[in-house]
Design a protein around this motif. Structure first.
Motif, PDB file in Angstrom:
ATOM      1  N   MET A   3       9.614  32.603   5.702  1.00  0.00           N
ATOM      2  CA  MET A   3       8.850  31.362   5.608  1.00  0.00           C
ATOM      3  C   MET A   3       9.433  30.373   4.595  1.00  0.00           C
ATOM      4  O   MET A   3       9.223  29.171   4.716  1.00  0.00           O
ATOM      5  N   VAL A   4      10.155  30.870   3.587  1.00  0.00           N
ATOM      6  CA  VAL A   4      10.831  29.992   2.634  1.00  0.00           C
ATOM      7  C   VAL A   4      12.231  30.546   2.408  1.00  0.00           C
ATOM      8  O   VAL A   4      12.415  31.525   1.692  1.00  0.00           O
ATOM      9  N   LEU A   5      13.210  29.914   3.025  1.00  0.00           N
ATOM     10  CA  LEU A   5      14.590  30.366   2.914  1.00  0.00           C
ATOM     11  C   LEU A   5      15.478  29.234   2.413  1.00  0.00           C
ATOM     12  O   LEU A   5      15.288  28.072   2.787  1.00  0.00           O
ATOM     13  N   PHE A   6      16.432  29.587   1.583  1.00  0.00           N
ATOM     14  CA  PHE A   6      17.397  28.629   1.053  1.00  0.00           C
ATOM     15  C   PHE A   6      18.783  28.946   1.608  1.00  0.00           C
ATOM     16  O   PHE A   6      19.057  30.066   2.038  1.00  0.00           O
ATOM     17  N   SER A   7      19.670  27.969   1.548  1.00  0.00           N
ATOM     18  CA  SER A   7      21.045  28.197   1.995  1.00  0.00           C
ATOM     19  C   SER A   7      21.706  29.297   1.176  1.00  0.00           C
ATOM     20  O   SER A   7      22.511  30.087   1.704  1.00  0.00           O
ATOM     21  N   THR A   8      21.357  29.410  -0.106  1.00  0.00           N
ATOM     22  CA  THR A   8      21.911  30.471  -0.950  1.00  0.00           C
ATOM     23  C   THR A   8      21.474  31.849  -0.453  1.00  0.00           C
ATOM     24  O   THR A   8      22.229  32.824  -0.539  1.00  0.00           O
ATOM     25  N   ASP A   9      20.247  31.937   0.079  1.00  0.00           N
ATOM     26  CA  ASP A   9      19.759  33.202   0.626  1.00  0.00           C
ATOM     27  C   ASP A   9      20.579  33.614   1.840  1.00  0.00           C
ATOM     28  O   ASP A   9      20.963  34.786   1.986  1.00  0.00           O
ATOM     29  N   VAL A  10      20.820  32.650   2.737  1.00  0.00           N
ATOM     30  CA  VAL A  10      21.552  32.955   3.965  1.00  0.00           C
ATOM     31  C   VAL A  10      22.972  33.409   3.637  1.00  0.00           C
ATOM     32  O   VAL A  10      23.500  34.338   4.240  1.00  0.00           O
ATOM     33  N   ARG A  11      23.598  32.755   2.641  1.00  0.00           N
ATOM     34  CA  ARG A  11      24.944  33.182   2.227  1.00  0.00           C
ATOM     35  C   ARG A  11      24.911  34.611   1.698  1.00  0.00           C
ATOM     36  O   ARG A  11      25.804  35.410   1.982  1.00  0.00           O
ATOM     37  N   SER A  12      23.901  34.918   0.918  1.00  0.00           N
ATOM     38  CA  SER A  12      23.800  36.253   0.333  1.00  0.00           C
ATOM     39  C   SER A  12      23.564  37.310   1.405  1.00  0.00           C
ATOM     40  O   SER A  12      24.148  38.399   1.359  1.00  0.00           O
ATOM     41  N   ILE A  13      22.737  36.993   2.383  1.00  0.00           N
ATOM     42  CA  ILE A  13      22.426  37.940   3.451  1.00  0.00           C
ATOM     43  C   ILE A  13      23.604  38.078   4.412  1.00  0.00           C
ATOM     44  O   ILE A  13      23.924  39.173   4.881  1.00  0.00           O
ATOM     45  N   GLY A  14      24.271  36.936   4.699  1.00  0.00           N
ATOM     46  CA  GLY A  14      25.367  36.922   5.661  1.00  0.00           C
ATOM     47  C   GLY A  14      24.879  36.553   7.050  1.00  0.00           C
ATOM     48  O   GLY A  14      23.748  36.891   7.435  1.00  0.00           O
ATOM     49  N   LEU A  15      25.706  35.867   7.810  1.00  0.00           N
ATOM     50  CA  LEU A  15      25.311  35.412   9.137  1.00  0.00           C
ATOM     51  C   LEU A  15      25.056  36.568  10.103  1.00  0.00           C
ATOM     52  O   LEU A  15      24.223  36.458  11.000  1.00  0.00           O
ATOM     53  N   ASP A  16      25.759  37.673   9.936  1.00  0.00           N
ATOM     54  CA  ASP A  16      25.537  38.815  10.825  1.00  0.00           C
ATOM     55  C   ASP A  16      24.075  39.259  10.795  1.00  0.00           C
ATOM     56  O   ASP A  16      23.477  39.531  11.837  1.00  0.00           O
ATOM     57  N   ALA A  17      23.514  39.346   9.583  1.00  0.00           N
ATOM     58  CA  ALA A  17      22.132  39.803   9.438  1.00  0.00           C
ATOM     59  C   ALA A  17      21.123  38.683   9.636  1.00  0.00           C
ATOM     60  O   ALA A  17      20.006  38.914  10.094  1.00  0.00           O
ATOM     61  N   ALA A  18      21.502  37.441   9.288  1.00  0.00           N
ATOM     62  CA  ALA A  18      20.550  36.328   9.301  1.00  0.00           C
ATOM     63  C   ALA A  18      20.548  35.540  10.601  1.00  0.00           C
ATOM     64  O   ALA A  18      19.625  34.751  10.829  1.00  0.00           O
ATOM     65  N   GLN A  19      21.547  35.722  11.458  1.00  0.00           N
ATOM     66  CA  GLN A  19      21.672  34.906  12.672  1.00  0.00           C
ATOM     67  C   GLN A  19      20.390  34.936  13.494  1.00  0.00           C
ATOM     68  O   GLN A  19      19.733  35.958  13.636  1.00  0.00           O
ATOM     69  N   GLY A  20      20.027  33.747  13.996  1.00  0.00           N
ATOM     70  CA  GLY A  20      18.834  33.629  14.834  1.00  0.00           C
ATOM     71  C   GLY A  20      17.551  33.379  14.074  1.00  0.00           C
ATOM     72  O   GLY A  20      16.541  33.007  14.675  1.00  0.00           O
TER      73      GLY A  20
END
Length: 407
Positions: A257-274
């Motif tokens: 519900m609250v995500l930042f670009s820094t979070d997505v980088r940390s998680i990685g696109l493989d896990a965060a995609q979609g």
């Protein structure tokens, strides 16, 4: 009321009010003193933290380092996500340093404690990091403005879209403090209003590093959607754990519900995609946002988050207001800010309502796949723009004491 009409009335009110200040319009101490209060070392360090001060300094630099003949001075402190610590810092800034404006204000619990003190002492607060919609609802005041986002806007964008896609049964996992509670309530409201249901809830300690038991409960609930009503490192840890348990692979939707670009980088696109979620701002929106983001990266080595952009925007608007009226008196400055539309790298046609909510467009975005991403900064695509008037709680539903028809 049209936007033009609203600004015309706001400007008239400001001119009438300012007439009473003309005789003593001045800058106290011949300095504009700003306090930046934020989480510098905890779960909100990366998306806001120390780099927030860089965003503030960029705004100061862009007005030439001074306004109305007075230099701009910034103090900063780590609130450690503690209301007691935050209140003590704000008290010391007011009593010992005569600070005019406090910004940052990240954890909602810290923010709600700080804004009460700012009202008592008639200083101005520009809330950028806190998300609780109560900041401009039941806890509104004439001494603070909420700039970037809130739980009403974040849930209205994400939960509405996911429910309308046919995912009706929700499980709500929330951080156990004021922000998480507010977000939980707003998400539940949106889900129910759109024909969905809530099949289970849990609250986790803030901050938390172990989400195993919470996510196993959510998985066992059979819910279509697991909503993560948290932020920062809590969200990163929860999404990472969900990936380890194969939750999304098994068919459940994970809604951050609250995500930042820094979070997505940390998680990685493989896990965060979609992942779909709502943002107040994204550095790749247009040429102007990209140019400002490059300036920020040259200064900090990192691309800015939406809160960094909000800190720049709100500080710039504040300094321009002080410059326009020649005083740093809190009520005069707030009136001038409310009378002036916000048109900068953060918002186009933004405006400040009587409840202190800065109203602007929001964006529903989706994380790209690794194949879609062109470079390390190419993280999202915009699914839809949420118009300003749709994005935030309508004043007809407000409980703010400053609103004429507030409950």
């Amino acid at each position: 009321m049209t936007t033009t009409r609203r600004f015309t009335l706001g400007a008239l009110a400001a001119s009438i009010m300012l007439a009473g200040h003309t005789a003593h319009a001045e800058i106290t101490d011949n300095e504009i003193r700003i306090g930046y209060l934020a989480d510098m070392s905890g779960p909100y360090r990366d998306p806001i933290g120390p780099m927030g001060q860089d965003a503030i300094q960029m705004a100061i630099d862009d007005v030439g380092g001074s306004v109305a003949g007075a230099n701009v001075v910034v103090f900063s402190a780590d609130d450690r996500n503690s209301p007691d610590v935050g209140s003590s810092i704000v008290r010391e800034w007011i009593d010992e340093r005569n600070v005019d404006m406090v910004t940052g204000l990240v954890a909602s619990s810290v923010t709600l404690a700080a804004v009460r003190l700012l009202e008592e002492e008639n200083r101005l607060g520009l809330v950028n990091g806190a998300v609780s919609s109560g900041v401009t609802n039941e806890s509104c005041s004439p001494n603070h403005i909420h700039w970037v986002y809130d739980t009403w806007a974040m849930s209205n964008g994400t939960a509405k879209a996911i429910t309308q896609e046919g995912h009706h049964n929700w499980y709500l996992l929330s951080a156990d403090y004021s922000f998480g509670h507010a977000l939980e309530g707003d998400v539940e409201r949106v889900v129910l209003e759109n024909g969905g249901s809530v099949v289970g809830k849990a609250r986790h300690p803030f901050p938390s590093s172990d989400f195993s038991s919470f996510l196993l409960q959510a998985q066992a609930s059979g819910a279509d959607v697991i909503a993560l009503n948290n932020a920062g490192s809590d969200t990163i840890n929860a999404i990472t754990t969900a990936g380890e348990f194969g939750i999304t692979q098994a068919g459940q939707v994970l809604a951050g519900m609250v995500l930042f670009s820094t979070d997505v980088r940390s998680i990685g696109l493989d896990a965060a995609q979609g992942l779909q979620f709502t943002k107040a701002w994204y550095y790749d929106l247009n040429d102007e946002t990209r140019a400002w983001a490059e300036r920020f990266r040259e200064r900090t080595g990192s691309m800015p988050t939406m809160v960094h952009a909000g800190l720049y925007s709100s500080t710039l608007h504040y300094l321009q207001a002080v410059d326009a009226i020649g005083t740093d008196e809190a009520q005069a400055v707030r009136q001038q800010m409310a009378a002036t539309p916000i048109n900068d790298i953060f918002a186009t046609g933004g405006y400040i309502r009587e409840d202190g909510r800065m109203v602007h467009d929001m964006y529903l975005v989706e994380v790209k796949t690794p194949e879609e991403s062109q470079n390390e900064d190419d993280l999202f695509r915009v699914v839809r723009t949420i118009p300003a008037e749709e994005a935030f709680r309508p004043l007809s539903e407000s409980q703010c004491r400053l609103v004429a028809n507030g409950a």
